[in-house]
Design an enzyme around this catalytic site. Sequence first.
Site, PDB file in Angstrom:
ATOM      1  N   HIS A  18       0.815  -1.353   0.147  1.00 28.37           N
ATOM      2  CA  HIS A  18       0.307  -0.038   0.081  1.00 28.37           C
ATOM      3  C   HIS A  18       0.827   1.115  -0.135  1.00 28.37           C
ATOM      4  CE1 HIS A  18      -3.916  -2.259   0.852  1.00 28.37           C
ATOM      5  NE2 HIS A  18      -3.137  -3.335   1.379  1.00 28.37           N
ATOM      6  N   ARG A  32       7.331  -4.692   3.357  1.00 30.27           N
ATOM      7  CA  ARG A  32       5.950  -5.840   2.684  1.00 30.27           C
ATOM      8  C   ARG A  32       5.832  -5.839   1.508  1.00 30.27           C
ATOM      9  NH1 ARG A  32      -0.212  -4.597   4.793  1.00 30.27           N
ATOM     10  NH2 ARG A  32       0.138  -2.904   4.594  1.00 30.27           N
ATOM     11  N   ASP A  59      16.722  -9.034  -1.625  1.00 27.79           N
ATOM     12  CA  ASP A  59      17.848  -8.468  -2.805  1.00 27.79           C
ATOM     13  C   ASP A  59      18.409  -7.032  -2.071  1.00 27.79           C
ATOM     14  OD1 ASP A  59      17.922 -10.737  -3.318  1.00 27.79           O
ATOM     15  OD2 ASP A  59      18.420 -10.351  -5.476  1.00 27.79           O
ATOM     16  N   GLU A  90      -5.506 -12.088   7.607  1.00 26.65           N
ATOM     17  CA  GLU A  90      -6.678 -11.422   7.009  1.00 26.65           C
ATOM     18  C   GLU A  90      -7.792 -11.235   6.180  1.00 26.65           C
ATOM     19  OE1 GLU A  90      -3.985  -7.819   4.796  1.00 26.65           O
ATOM     20  OE2 GLU A  90      -3.123  -9.970   3.814  1.00 26.65           O
ATOM     21  N   ASP A  99      -8.748  -5.579   6.787  1.00 26.16           N
ATOM     22  CA  ASP A  99      -8.569  -6.618   5.019  1.00 26.16           C
ATOM     23  C   ASP A  99      -9.788  -7.114   5.981  1.00 26.16           C
ATOM     24  OD1 ASP A  99      -8.413  -5.969   2.621  1.00 26.16           O
ATOM     25  OD2 ASP A  99      -5.981  -5.677   3.043  1.00 26.16           O
TER      26      ASP A  99
END
Length: 253
Positions: A46, A71, A85, A151, A177
């Site tokens: 997000h 995330r 990475d 979620e 969510d």
Amino acid sequence: MNTNTTKQKLNDGQTVYGAFFRTPDTSLVEIQGYLGWDFLVLDGEHGTLQPRDIEDQCRACELHGVTPIARATTNEQSIILRFMDTGVQGALIPFVNNAADAERAVRSIKYQPRGQRGLAGIRAADFGRTGPLGDYVKKANAETLVVAQIETAEGIKNLDEIVKVDDVDVIFIGPNDLANSLGHPGNIPHPDVQAAMDKIAEATFAAGKVLGLMIYNSEGARKWRDKGARFISVPFESVMTSAIINFLEESKS
């Protein structure tokens, strides 16, 4: 690769605190390093953060020993690889709905023999300049933190299988969510949502995993800490909003 101090604290039974950050401002991440967070979740799901942004934000986190966690956008190996990475020390994977999803997340985050993450002399490996890649692989597998976000109603249904997946360190409740999936969008206090969150907590504790979640104020943090959560996070915007409102109200009173 640096020692993952957040994972170390969790393994020692401590509670850790962090913030979700989703804007590409590295200086602001650096400032937060002075404020006492254990970790920052650099939110690629997000917001506008790309792996290049997160790589720079990892450098800012490392200045003050804050654990950078990404995330990921989605639970896909090729996507997770690009986030890992950059030098983050763990990943939070959204929409883990069953044991296969949890296993896929672990295998994307870990190298052989546990996983199937692609190996290269990238920033996470100090560009291959500080030692053999084989040594880096062992350290990375030991230090990386795997956070599985539950979620959805489907995730609740498959909860008992999800929490049993090896090498998932944190079971993370995504309240927004979850409420939406249960038919109560924007209504986290609804009894159905609270019951689902308690169910996730109970299954997590029974499996010997760490419970994590997003809260929105210090009251919520204390409540869930007292219920046993040890990976506690807050949106950066919530902290900033509260501080600004309090400042203006106190200044004008």
